[in-house]
Write a protein that holds these residues in place. Structure first.
Motif: not given
Length: 172
Positions: A84, A87, A90
């Motif tokens: 998480k 992500k 990015e």
């Protein structure tokens, strides 16, 4: 406001339940050779700063620039937490090395590395030989706090519109 001062593009905010946070701080201060007899001695001294930080986290729960993670989630499922975070930032996710990254940053591995090099990862003048890392367990507060301590913490939190039930207090 921290965003105005720091001007981050993104921010990861990590928090722990207040009871374990106090015990963790107690363990840290003891290893720094500070004279504190019991974690309850830190409740009134540290809870207001905790509350200020927690209210900042709550205020930013819907901010798209902020990723909020609990210590308890990080400990119970480090792989999911790391994915998480990657992500959110990015960043490219390399699933081939993910388990090695998690293993190399585990409490056990860090303690092993400290023993190997005979030096803690966190140094200061009063603590140049002892690791500041403790168990990291969720619910360690149960060994220290009595009902009266819980009542005091609940009262202080409630005075700031925070309920102790907002936090994960054990692994159950």
């Amino acid at each position: 406001d921290r965003f105005n001062f720091l001007k981050p593009k993104k921010m990861i905010l990590l928090y722990r339940n207040p009871l374990d946070q106090i015990v963790s701080l107690y363990n840290y201060k003891i290893k720094q050779r500070q004279k504190i007899r019991h974690p309850r001695d830190l409740i009134k001294k540290t809870i207001n700063e905790y509350i200020r930080n927690y209210l900042f986290i709550k205020k930013n729960k819907n901010n798209p620039k902020v990723f909020i993670l609990t210590y308890e989630d990080l400990i119970s499922n480090p792989k999911n937490a790391l994915i998480k975070i990657i992500k959110f930032l990015e960043l490219p996710l390399n699933k081939n090395i993910l388990s090695k990254v998690i293993e190399s940053s585990s409490i056990e591995k860090v303690k092993k590395t400290e023993r190997k090099y005979r030096s803690p990862i966190h140094l200061n003048e009063t603590n140049n030989k002892v690791s500041f890392i403790s168990s990291g367990n969720v619910g360690q507060w149960k060994k220290y706090f009595e009902k009266k301590d819980l009542i005091l913490v609940k009262k202080i939190l409630l005075n700031n519109n925070i309920k102790l039930e907002e936090f994960q207090l054990s692994n159950n």
